[in-house]
Design a protein around this motif. Structure first.
Motif, PDB file in Angstrom:
ATOM      1  N   SER A 240     -41.654  18.843 -32.818  1.00 45.20           N
ATOM      2  CA  SER A 240     -42.081  18.046 -33.969  1.00 45.20           C
ATOM      3  C   SER A 240     -42.906  16.827 -33.562  1.00 45.20           C
ATOM      4  O   SER A 240     -43.604  16.255 -34.384  1.00 45.20           O
ATOM      5  CB  SER A 240     -40.857  17.598 -34.768  1.00 45.20           C
ATOM      6  N   ASP A 241     -42.864  16.445 -32.279  1.00 47.13           N
ATOM      7  CA  ASP A 241     -43.604  15.264 -31.839  1.00 47.13           C
ATOM      8  C   ASP A 241     -44.998  15.585 -31.307  1.00 47.13           C
ATOM      9  O   ASP A 241     -45.696  14.711 -30.804  1.00 47.13           O
ATOM     10  CB  ASP A 241     -42.804  14.486 -30.795  1.00 47.13           C
ATOM     11  N   GLY A 242     -45.416  16.859 -31.407  1.00 45.28           N
ATOM     12  CA  GLY A 242     -46.756  17.241 -30.976  1.00 45.28           C
ATOM     13  C   GLY A 242     -46.883  17.531 -29.494  1.00 45.28           C
ATOM     14  O   GLY A 242     -47.960  17.858 -29.011  1.00 45.28           O
ATOM     15  N   ILE A 243     -45.795  17.401 -28.756  1.00 43.10           N
ATOM     16  CA  ILE A 243     -45.807  17.727 -27.334  1.00 43.10           C
ATOM     17  C   ILE A 243     -45.294  19.153 -27.186  1.00 43.10           C
ATOM     18  O   ILE A 243     -44.209  19.485 -27.652  1.00 43.10           O
ATOM     19  CB  ILE A 243     -44.943  16.743 -26.522  1.00 43.10           C
ATOM     20  N   LEU A 244     -46.095  19.986 -26.542  1.00 47.01           N
ATOM     21  CA  LEU A 244     -45.727  21.381 -26.336  1.00 47.01           C
ATOM     22  C   LEU A 244     -45.031  21.537 -24.986  1.00 47.01           C
ATOM     23  O   LEU A 244     -45.292  20.767 -24.056  1.00 47.01           O
ATOM     24  CB  LEU A 244     -46.968  22.262 -26.374  1.00 47.01           C
ATOM     25  N   THR A 245     -44.169  22.524 -24.886  1.00 48.57           N
ATOM     26  CA  THR A 245     -43.528  22.866 -23.622  1.00 48.57           C
ATOM     27  C   THR A 245     -43.953  24.274 -23.256  1.00 48.57           C
ATOM     28  O   THR A 245     -43.754  25.206 -24.031  1.00 48.57           O
ATOM     29  CB  THR A 245     -41.990  22.785 -23.734  1.00 48.57           C
ATOM     30  N   LEU A 246     -44.584  24.402 -22.106  1.00 40.12           N
ATOM     31  CA  LEU A 246     -44.948  25.701 -21.542  1.00 40.12           C
ATOM     32  C   LEU A 246     -44.082  25.923 -20.315  1.00 40.12           C
ATOM     33  O   LEU A 246     -44.087  25.103 -19.398  1.00 40.12           O
ATOM     34  CB  LEU A 246     -46.409  25.705 -21.119  1.00 40.12           C
ATOM     35  N   GLU A 247     -43.323  27.006 -20.341  1.00 42.28           N
ATOM     36  CA  GLU A 247     -42.456  27.312 -19.216  1.00 42.28           C
ATOM     37  C   GLU A 247     -42.911  28.606 -18.577  1.00 42.28           C
ATOM     38  O   GLU A 247     -43.064  29.621 -19.250  1.00 42.28           O
ATOM     39  CB  GLU A 247     -41.016  27.430 -19.700  1.00 42.28           C
ATOM     40  N   ALA A 248     -43.144  28.553 -17.269  1.00 41.14           N
ATOM     41  CA  ALA A 248     -43.483  29.736 -16.487  1.00 41.14           C
ATOM     42  C   ALA A 248     -42.291  30.010 -15.584  1.00 41.14           C
ATOM     43  O   ALA A 248     -41.833  29.123 -14.869  1.00 41.14           O
ATOM     44  CB  ALA A 248     -44.736  29.500 -15.666  1.00 41.14           C
TER      45      ALA A 248
ATOM     46  N   GLY B 144     -49.789  13.167 -16.305  1.00 45.76           N
ATOM     47  CA  GLY B 144     -48.830  12.084 -16.501  1.00 45.76           C
ATOM     48  C   GLY B 144     -48.081  12.319 -17.791  1.00 45.76           C
ATOM     49  O   GLY B 144     -48.279  13.338 -18.458  1.00 45.76           O
ATOM     50  N   PRO B 145     -47.232  11.394 -18.166  1.00 46.98           N
ATOM     51  CA  PRO B 145     -46.443  11.589 -19.384  1.00 46.98           C
ATOM     52  C   PRO B 145     -47.330  11.835 -20.612  1.00 46.98           C
ATOM     53  O   PRO B 145     -48.228  11.051 -20.910  1.00 46.98           O
ATOM     54  CB  PRO B 145     -45.670  10.276 -19.524  1.00 46.98           C
ATOM     55  N   VAL B 146     -47.082  12.956 -21.278  1.00 46.94           N
ATOM     56  CA  VAL B 146     -47.891  13.328 -22.437  1.00 46.94           C
ATOM     57  C   VAL B 146     -47.694  12.329 -23.571  1.00 46.94           C
ATOM     58  O   VAL B 146     -48.633  12.009 -24.305  1.00 46.94           O
ATOM     59  CB  VAL B 146     -47.583  14.778 -22.887  1.00 46.94           C
ATOM     60  N   GLU B 147     -46.489  11.795 -23.683  1.00 47.66           N
ATOM     61  CA  GLU B 147     -46.222  10.811 -24.739  1.00 47.66           C
ATOM     62  C   GLU B 147     -47.028   9.520 -24.541  1.00 47.66           C
ATOM     63  O   GLU B 147     -47.183   8.738 -25.468  1.00 47.66           O
ATOM     64  CB  GLU B 147     -44.726  10.506 -24.860  1.00 47.66           C
ATOM     65  N   ASP B 148     -47.584   9.326 -23.341  1.00 47.75           N
ATOM     66  CA  ASP B 148     -48.445   8.173 -23.060  1.00 47.75           C
ATOM     67  C   ASP B 148     -49.926   8.507 -23.203  1.00 47.75           C
ATOM     68  O   ASP B 148     -50.783   7.736 -22.784  1.00 47.75           O
ATOM     69  CB  ASP B 148     -48.177   7.636 -21.657  1.00 47.75           C
ATOM     70  N   GLY B 149     -50.226   9.713 -23.742  1.00 47.28           N
ATOM     71  CA  GLY B 149     -51.612  10.094 -23.978  1.00 47.28           C
ATOM     72  C   GLY B 149     -52.231  10.993 -22.929  1.00 47.28           C
ATOM     73  O   GLY B 149     -53.413  11.321 -23.019  1.00 47.28           O
TER      74      GLY B 149
ATOM     75  N   ALA C 227     -52.648  14.641 -20.738  1.00 47.42           N
ATOM     76  CA  ALA C 227     -52.746  16.032 -21.185  1.00 47.42           C
ATOM     77  C   ALA C 227     -51.579  16.888 -20.709  1.00 47.42           C
ATOM     78  O   ALA C 227     -51.214  17.851 -21.369  1.00 47.42           O
ATOM     79  CB  ALA C 227     -54.057  16.655 -20.710  1.00 47.42           C
ATOM     80  N   TRP C 228     -51.004  16.538 -19.556  1.00 52.11           N
ATOM     81  CA  TRP C 228     -49.939  17.382 -19.013  1.00 52.11           C
ATOM     82  C   TRP C 228     -49.123  16.674 -17.945  1.00 52.11           C
ATOM     83  O   TRP C 228     -49.568  15.700 -17.343  1.00 52.11           O
ATOM     84  CB  TRP C 228     -50.521  18.654 -18.417  1.00 52.11           C
ATOM     85  N   ASP C 229     -47.942  17.188 -17.772  1.00 56.88           N
ATOM     86  CA  ASP C 229     -47.077  16.810 -16.668  1.00 56.88           C
ATOM     87  C   ASP C 229     -46.232  18.041 -16.358  1.00 56.88           C
ATOM     88  O   ASP C 229     -46.200  18.980 -17.150  1.00 56.88           O
ATOM     89  CB  ASP C 229     -46.203  15.619 -17.036  1.00 56.88           C
ATOM     90  N   HIS C 230     -45.585  18.072 -15.232  1.00 53.21           N
ATOM     91  CA  HIS C 230     -44.827  19.277 -14.893  1.00 53.21           C
ATOM     92  C   HIS C 230     -43.580  18.959 -14.079  1.00 53.21           C
ATOM     93  O   HIS C 230     -43.446  17.873 -13.511  1.00 53.21           O
ATOM     94  CB  HIS C 230     -45.695  20.265 -14.114  1.00 53.21           C
ATOM     95  N   GLU C 231     -42.702  19.947 -14.042  1.00 56.18           N
ATOM     96  CA  GLU C 231     -41.514  19.912 -13.204  1.00 56.18           C
ATOM     97  C   GLU C 231     -41.360  21.305 -12.611  1.00 56.18           C
ATOM     98  O   GLU C 231     -41.550  22.311 -13.304  1.00 56.18           O
ATOM     99  CB  GLU C 231     -40.284  19.567 -14.035  1.00 56.18           C
ATOM    100  N   LEU C 232     -41.031  21.372 -11.340  1.00 59.58           N
ATOM    101  CA  LEU C 232     -40.837  22.650 -10.649  1.00 59.58           C
ATOM    102  C   LEU C 232     -39.402  22.707 -10.147  1.00 59.58           C
ATOM    103  O   LEU C 232     -38.931  21.789  -9.476  1.00 59.58           O
ATOM    104  CB  LEU C 232     -41.810  22.783  -9.474  1.00 59.58           C
TER     105      LEU C 232
ATOM    106  N   THR D  99     -42.209  24.045 -15.496  1.00 59.34           N
ATOM    107  CA  THR D  99     -42.217  23.593 -16.877  1.00 59.34           C
ATOM    108  C   THR D  99     -43.304  22.538 -17.056  1.00 59.34           C
ATOM    109  O   THR D  99     -43.328  21.539 -16.340  1.00 59.34           O
ATOM    110  CB  THR D  99     -40.850  23.007 -17.273  1.00 59.34           C
ATOM    111  N   PHE D 100     -44.173  22.786 -18.012  1.00 62.77           N
ATOM    112  CA  PHE D 100     -45.217  21.831 -18.367  1.00 62.77           C
ATOM    113  C   PHE D 100     -44.882  21.158 -19.689  1.00 62.77           C
ATOM    114  O   PHE D 100     -44.523  21.846 -20.648  1.00 62.77           O
ATOM    115  CB  PHE D 100     -46.569  22.532 -18.569  1.00 62.77           C
ATOM    116  N   SER D 101     -45.015  19.845 -19.749  1.00 65.89           N
ATOM    117  CA  SER D 101     -45.134  19.125 -21.008  1.00 65.89           C
ATOM    118  C   SER D 101     -46.633  19.051 -21.231  1.00 65.89           C
ATOM    119  O   SER D 101     -47.375  18.668 -20.317  1.00 65.89           O
ATOM    120  CB  SER D 101     -44.555  17.714 -20.902  1.00 65.89           C
TER     121      SER D 101
END
Length: 100
Positions: A12-20, A52-57, A59-64, A79-81
């Motif tokens: 709902s906050d406009g940030i998508l989560t892409l998980e590979a 960097g943090p998507v909530e700060d504007g 485009a993407w950030d990730h965690e492996l 996982t991408f935000s």
């Protein structure tokens, strides 16, 4: 991608989560990690200056996460935000989530 499967979740906050994710035997783990490296290399090449943090504007950030499991299995989760722009570009480059 032979090993990684993608899943997209909207929020709902406009940030998508892409998980590979890939779950492979130990002998195939290097091939799964090569796919992870390919996706991360693409992200760096296309959007590297906007990581960097998507909530700060950004485009993407990730965690492996790499988990070694019983029976010689290894699960890799990347996982991408993501902003909508990043998610659309990643899907164009690597296919829609759920596509084989």
């Amino acid at each position: 991608m032979l090993h990684l499967t993608f899943d997209l979740t909207d929020s709902s906050d406009g940030i998508l989560t892409l998980e590979a994710m890939a779950s492979t035997r130990e002998v195939e783990h290097a091939a799964a990690m090569a796919e992870v490296a390919k996706v991360l290399g693409w992200a760096q090449a296309e959007f590297g200056d906007r990581q960097g943090p998507v909530e700060d504007g950004n485009a993407w950030d990730h965690e492996l996460l790499v988990q070694h499991e019983a029976g010689g299995w290894v699960t890799v989760t990347l996982t991408f935000s993501a902003s909508a722009e990043f998610a659309e570009a990643l899907q164009a480059a690597f296919g829609e989530p759920g596509e084989d």
